[in-house]
Design an enzyme around this catalytic site. Sequence first.
Site, short mmCIF file in Angstrom:
data_model
loop_
_atom_site.label_atom_id
_atom_site.label_comp_id
_atom_site.label_asym_id
_atom_site.label_seq_id
_atom_site.Cartn_x
_atom_site.Cartn_y
_atom_site.Cartn_z
N GLY A 14 0.83 -1.21 0.00
CA GLY A 14 0.00 0.00 0.00
C GLY A 14 0.85 1.25 0.00
O GLY A 14 2.08 1.20 -0.04
N GLN A 112 -4.34 -11.98 12.87
CA GLN A 112 -2.97 -11.46 12.97
C GLN A 112 -2.49 -11.51 14.42
O GLN A 112 -1.33 -11.85 14.69
CB GLN A 112 -2.89 -10.04 12.40
CG GLN A 112 -3.04 -10.07 10.86
CD GLN A 112 -2.78 -8.74 10.19
OE1 GLN A 112 -2.56 -7.72 10.83
NE2 GLN A 112 -2.81 -8.74 8.86
N ASP A 159 -0.74 12.55 14.62
CA ASP A 159 -1.52 13.65 15.19
C ASP A 159 -0.62 14.54 16.04
O ASP A 159 -0.71 15.76 15.99
CB ASP A 159 -2.66 13.07 16.05
CG ASP A 159 -3.45 12.02 15.29
OD1 ASP A 159 -4.03 12.37 14.26
OD2 ASP A 159 -3.45 10.84 15.71
N HIS A 187 -7.51 7.86 17.96
CA HIS A 187 -7.05 8.40 16.67
C HIS A 187 -8.28 8.55 15.78
O HIS A 187 -8.57 7.72 14.94
CB HIS A 187 -6.00 7.50 16.02
CG HIS A 187 -5.72 7.91 14.60
ND1 HIS A 187 -5.06 9.07 14.29
CD2 HIS A 187 -6.04 7.34 13.42
CE1 HIS A 187 -5.00 9.19 12.98
NE2 HIS A 187 -5.59 8.16 12.43
P1 NAX Z 1 -3.61 1.40 1.05
O1 NAX Z 1 -5.00 1.06 0.68
O2 NAX Z 1 -2.74 2.14 0.09
O3 NAX Z 1 -2.83 0.09 1.46
C1 NAX Z 1 -3.36 -0.88 2.31
C2 NAX Z 1 -2.70 -2.19 1.96
O4 NAX Z 1 -3.08 -3.14 2.94
C3 NAX Z 1 -3.13 -2.75 0.59
O5 NAX Z 1 -1.97 -3.04 -0.17
C4 NAX Z 1 -3.92 -4.00 0.96
O6 NAX Z 1 -3.77 -5.03 -0.01
C5 NAX Z 1 -3.28 -4.37 2.29
N1 NAX Z 1 -4.09 -5.23 3.15
C6 NAX Z 1 -5.44 -5.22 3.33
N2 NAX Z 1 -5.81 -6.21 4.16
C7 NAX Z 1 -4.67 -6.83 4.55
C8 NAX Z 1 -4.40 -7.94 5.38
N3 NAX Z 1 -5.39 -8.61 5.98
N4 NAX Z 1 -3.11 -8.33 5.54
C9 NAX Z 1 -2.12 -7.69 4.91
N5 NAX Z 1 -2.32 -6.65 4.07
C10 NAX Z 1 -3.57 -6.21 3.91
O7 NAX Z 1 -3.72 2.20 2.44
P2 NAX Z 1 -2.65 3.15 3.16
O8 NAX Z 1 -2.80 4.52 2.64
O9 NAX Z 1 -1.33 2.49 3.09
O10 NAX Z 1 -3.23 3.17 4.64
C11 NAX Z 1 -3.22 2.02 5.45
C12 NAX Z 1 -4.00 2.25 6.73
O11 NAX Z 1 -3.44 3.30 7.48
C13 NAX Z 1 -5.47 2.62 6.53
O12 NAX Z 1 -6.25 1.86 7.42
C14 NAX Z 1 -5.51 4.08 6.94
O13 NAX Z 1 -6.77 4.47 7.42
C15 NAX Z 1 -4.46 4.10 8.04
N6 NAX Z 1 -3.92 5.40 8.44
C16 NAX Z 1 -3.66 5.58 9.75
C17 NAX Z 1 -3.09 6.75 10.23
C18 NAX Z 1 -2.81 6.91 11.69
O14 NAX Z 1 -2.37 8.02 12.05
N7 NAX Z 1 -3.02 5.95 12.57
C19 NAX Z 1 -2.79 7.87 9.31
C20 NAX Z 1 -2.67 7.45 7.89
C21 NAX Z 1 -3.65 6.41 7.43
O15 NAX Z 1 -4.86 7.05 7.13
#
Ligand code: NAX
Length: 327
Positions: A14, A112, A159, A187
Amino acid sequence: MTTPVTVTVTGAAGQIGYALLFRIASGQLLGPDTPVRLRLLEIPQGVKAAEGTAMELDDCAFPLLRSIDISDDARVGFEGTNVALLVGARPRSKGMERGDLLEANGGIFKPQGEAINAVAADDVRVLVVGNPANTNALIASAHAPDVPDERFTAMTRLDHNRALSQLAARTGAGVTDIQGLTIWGNHSATQYPDVSHTTVAGRPATDLVDEAWLTDEFIPTVAKRGAAIIEARGASSAASAANAAIDHVRDWVLGTPEGSWTSAAIPSDGSYGVPEGVISSFPVVSRGGAWEVVQGLEVNDFSRARIDASVAELVEERDAVKGLGLV
Ligand code: NAX
């Protein structure tokens, strides 16, 4: 050179994964003397893209990078892992209710957690980035009974960094002049960025900015920054999220600098009236490889109400996943 540390990144193909992996492999996570073994965990559809990222990692010829393994099997992805960055999560799709979102993520974070329990290293440290991060961390932790609860954390460092940057810009100071800032709670949009104990170049922040700015601009800007980034960039925060994940783990493993604190979501021990066990953001320092809540801060009425509101949301999420049999 010390022995290699195994780092697992889920959601490796991702956006955040792409921003994160090169920094880990270059030594920015654990320092310039610690070799790294990377384990990339993806869903089957993500494996090919993860292989492409691994090819690029190879092409960087990073001196510290010892190996890269890619899998769609959590038992392989977490084998021997010392640091697990749980980035992959199920995003909220249009019309999805919160209960459905929590359930869908339960389907990811339960197995997981079980896999981490079964195959990770004894000293495993887990940072959950994938949203809803606090509750996803709670689910994973509940399924890893042999791993101490305090090894499961969720990320509010982005944040925290956003708040630092906003306050620095407003006061004309540098971010390193700012000490004693806290993100409390979830968050989510209810999070509470608190400057009531913050100093800017030694002066109380509350002497430098007025209450209206804090309430009407600072707090909402920090809480809604993610949405503003999506609006401007056409994609969600990735490099800044990866940067915050690096900051969180580096401080956890290597310790926070003397004289200040940071923010991380950790299981509550009941401090500041946050119900025990809920994974909430607190003011924290890291000593000897463990987070500790900064104690003894006075909580004024304004802060109390904001902390309580965000914690109430966390309790609701916990009760919802309890109702689904996920914790
Ligand atoms: P992307 O959609 O670009 O990437 C997510 C990746 O996770 C994809 O490649 C998908 O195939 C993979 N995936 C899905 N289910 C999976 C599983 N069971 N096992 C392994 N891989 C799996 O998202 P991205 O922009 O990289 O964001 C990832 C996460 O971070 C999202 O949930 C997003 O909401 C969260 N965030 C959290 C933040 C925080 O401050 N805590 C800020 C940034 C972001 O919004």
